[in-house]
Design an enzyme around this catalytic site. Structure first.
Site, PDB file in Angstrom:
ATOM      1  N   ARG A 153       0.869  -1.173   0.000  1.00  0.00           N
ATOM      2  CA  ARG A 153       0.000   0.000   0.000  1.00  0.00           C
ATOM      3  C   ARG A 153       0.910   1.228   0.000  1.00  0.00           C
ATOM      4  O   ARG A 153       2.046   1.175   0.503  1.00  0.00           O
ATOM      5  CB  ARG A 153      -0.880   0.033   1.242  1.00  0.00           C
ATOM      6  CG  ARG A 153      -1.814  -1.157   1.403  1.00  0.00           C
ATOM      7  CD  ARG A 153      -2.618  -1.023   2.698  1.00  0.00           C
ATOM      8  NE  ARG A 153      -3.566  -2.104   2.875  1.00  0.00           N
ATOM      9  CZ  ARG A 153      -3.346  -3.184   3.616  1.00  0.00           C
ATOM     10  NH1 ARG A 153      -2.181  -3.318   4.257  1.00  0.00           N
ATOM     11  NH2 ARG A 153      -4.262  -4.125   3.735  1.00  0.00           N
ATOM     12  N   LYS A 177      -2.271  -1.853   8.007  1.00  0.00           N
ATOM     13  CA  LYS A 177      -3.438  -1.262   8.660  1.00  0.00           C
ATOM     14  C   LYS A 177      -3.571  -1.792  10.082  1.00  0.00           C
ATOM     15  O   LYS A 177      -3.352  -2.970  10.342  1.00  0.00           O
ATOM     16  CB  LYS A 177      -4.712  -1.590   7.866  1.00  0.00           C
ATOM     17  CG  LYS A 177      -4.811  -0.845   6.540  1.00  0.00           C
ATOM     18  CD  LYS A 177      -6.140  -1.120   5.867  1.00  0.00           C
ATOM     19  CE  LYS A 177      -6.295  -0.316   4.588  1.00  0.00           C
ATOM     20  NZ  LYS A 177      -7.596  -0.574   3.919  1.00  0.00           N
ATOM     21  N   HIS A 245      -1.940   2.196  -6.118  1.00  0.00           N
ATOM     22  CA  HIS A 245      -2.666   0.954  -5.859  1.00  0.00           C
ATOM     23  C   HIS A 245      -2.736   0.066  -7.097  1.00  0.00           C
ATOM     24  O   HIS A 245      -2.899  -1.156  -6.981  1.00  0.00           O
ATOM     25  CB  HIS A 245      -4.080   1.272  -5.364  1.00  0.00           C
ATOM     26  CG  HIS A 245      -4.376   0.680  -4.017  1.00  0.00           C
ATOM     27  ND1 HIS A 245      -3.578   0.890  -2.912  1.00  0.00           N
ATOM     28  CD2 HIS A 245      -5.373  -0.134  -3.607  1.00  0.00           C
ATOM     29  CE1 HIS A 245      -4.086   0.238  -1.882  1.00  0.00           C
ATOM     30  NE2 HIS A 245      -5.166  -0.398  -2.272  1.00  0.00           N
ATOM     31  N   ARG A 248      -0.182  -2.503  -6.867  1.00  0.00           N
ATOM     32  CA  ARG A 248      -0.556  -3.550  -5.905  1.00  0.00           C
ATOM     33  C   ARG A 248      -1.554  -4.532  -6.524  1.00  0.00           C
ATOM     34  O   ARG A 248      -1.426  -5.749  -6.365  1.00  0.00           O
ATOM     35  CB  ARG A 248      -1.134  -2.876  -4.669  1.00  0.00           C
ATOM     36  CG  ARG A 248      -1.517  -3.789  -3.520  1.00  0.00           C
ATOM     37  CD  ARG A 248      -1.762  -2.925  -2.286  1.00  0.00           C
ATOM     38  NE  ARG A 248      -2.660  -3.513  -1.317  1.00  0.00           N
ATOM     39  CZ  ARG A 248      -2.294  -4.313  -0.322  1.00  0.00           C
ATOM     40  NH1 ARG A 248      -1.021  -4.643  -0.204  1.00  0.00           N
ATOM     41  NH2 ARG A 248      -3.175  -4.778   0.540  1.00  0.00           N
ATOM     42  N   HIS A 271      -4.347  -8.800   3.825  1.00  0.00           N
ATOM     43  CA  HIS A 271      -5.808  -8.690   3.888  1.00  0.00           C
ATOM     44  C   HIS A 271      -6.356  -9.560   5.013  1.00  0.00           C
ATOM     45  O   HIS A 271      -5.949 -10.709   5.158  1.00  0.00           O
ATOM     46  CB  HIS A 271      -6.437  -9.157   2.570  1.00  0.00           C
ATOM     47  CG  HIS A 271      -6.248  -8.203   1.445  1.00  0.00           C
ATOM     48  ND1 HIS A 271      -6.329  -8.575   0.119  1.00  0.00           N
ATOM     49  CD2 HIS A 271      -5.989  -6.872   1.431  1.00  0.00           C
ATOM     50  CE1 HIS A 271      -6.121  -7.525  -0.656  1.00  0.00           C
ATOM     51  NE2 HIS A 271      -5.915  -6.481   0.129  1.00  0.00           N
ATOM     52  N   TYR A 280      -8.957  -7.963  -5.912  1.00  0.00           N
ATOM     53  CA  TYR A 280      -7.695  -7.536  -6.506  1.00  0.00           C
ATOM     54  C   TYR A 280      -7.310  -8.342  -7.735  1.00  0.00           C
ATOM     55  O   TYR A 280      -6.327  -8.054  -8.380  1.00  0.00           O
ATOM     56  CB  TYR A 280      -6.570  -7.666  -5.463  1.00  0.00           C
ATOM     57  CG  TYR A 280      -6.445  -6.489  -4.555  1.00  0.00           C
ATOM     58  CD1 TYR A 280      -7.490  -6.145  -3.712  1.00  0.00           C
ATOM     59  CD2 TYR A 280      -5.295  -5.710  -4.536  1.00  0.00           C
ATOM     60  CE1 TYR A 280      -7.388  -5.067  -2.870  1.00  0.00           C
ATOM     61  CE2 TYR A 280      -5.186  -4.627  -3.691  1.00  0.00           C
ATOM     62  CZ  TYR A 280      -6.237  -4.313  -2.858  1.00  0.00           C
ATOM     63  OH  TYR A 280      -6.132  -3.235  -2.033  1.00  0.00           O
TER      64      TYR A 280
END
Length: 301
Positions: A153, A177, A245, A248, A271, A280
């Site tokens: 990210r 995250k 992104h 990614r 994730h 994705y």
């Protein structure tokens, strides 16, 4: 009107303290929430001239319509409505309102649109646009290589620290995250490009722990990374919607096309849900089913 504006400003400042110190949101989330709230404030004060506690559902619905009329995507509309709901939940908790004006305002339905991906040839073309004879060219070349080959990210890239590089072991430590950490393999090409950049890295900031710096020795921002990617795509003649992104997305898709199973890709991307990982991918249903079967077979072994 001046009094109304002051009331909005006062409550926004209180809300800012609430999401920062009580909800403990990340700075990126805080910035997005407050930017969206500013836009909502401007619309309500100019259209209706009312204070926050006088806003009604039809006003919020009209704001959502205004967003639609101005070409905002369904995801963008949903994000703004989520922020408005958070703001009014705060007012309700503080007993400044008796009922939520957002209660019957519905979130726009979102389609699951697949993001653009790049081919390996397009990524190579972007990398070829950088002049690695210059410090900036070395840095930007390393940035694109790491974003793609490690599937990071943009926030993970901008916060990547030198002491999280474990080249001898062949991986880097990523803080994702929610401050969750994961180890991501890094290949020799990316290692070599980082090392080339390190050799010419801003000399007046040798002790700065963040890896990628601007020409003043400060960490790069998300916007700076976005501009680097956009400019490289433009110079490479790529006519797609490109952002950090995108690299990614491309990383995930290329891994799956190369035979990795979706559980492995889920772990590499950090994730929590495998459903997010599916979004994705650009595989057709047959390919995706096969990689899902492989992943569950691995679990059952």
């Amino acid at each position: 009107m001046a009094d109304i504006a002051k009331r909005w400003e006062k409550i926004r400042n209180e809300y800012l303290r609430y999401i920062r110190f009580e909800r403990r949101l990340s700075e990126n989330s805080i910035e997005a929430y407050m930017r969206d709230l500013e836009e909502f404030t401007s619309f309500i004060t100019h259209t209706y001239g009312v204070a926050p506690d006088k806003v009604e559902a039809h006003m919020i619905e009209r704001f959502m319509g205004w967003l639609y009329d101005h070409g905002r995507s369904g995801a963008s509309q949903a994000r703004r409505l989520s922020g408005i709901k958070s703001f009014y939940n705060f007012l309700l908790l503080g007993e400044r309102i008796e009922a939520l004006p957002t209660e019957n305002v519905h979130t726009p339905k979102l389609g699951r649109m697949l993001p653009d991906t790049l081919t390996v040839e397009e990524i190579d073309a972007m990398l070829a646009t950088f002049d690695i004879r210059t410090p900036k060219g070395c840095r930007d070349n390393a940035i694109v290589e790491v974003l793609y080959s490690c599937g990071l990210r943009v926030s993970e890239l901008t916060s990547l620290r030198i002491d999280n590089l474990f080249f001898g072991e062949g991986y880097i430590r990523i803080v994702g995250k929610g401050d969750k950490q994961r180890l991501v393999p890094i290949g020799s090409v990316a290692r070599d490009k980082i090392q080339l950049y390190m050799d010419v890295r801003t000399p007046n900031k040798p002790s700065e722990p963040i890896l990628f710096l601007n020409n003043r020795g400060k960490p790069l921002t998300r916007v700076m990374i976005f501009n680097i990617i956009k400019q490289a795509a433009l110079m490479a003649g790529i006519d797609k919607q490109i952002s950090p992104h995108t690299l990614r997305h491309s990383y995930a898709t290329h891994l799956l096309e190369g035979g990795a199973n979706i559980r492995q890709v889920q772990e590499l991307l950090g994730h929590e849900s495998i459903v997010t990982t599916e979004v994705y991918t650009h595989l057709d249903r047959k390919q995706l089913s096969r990689t899902m079967e492989d992943s569950f077979a691995d679990i059952n072994l």
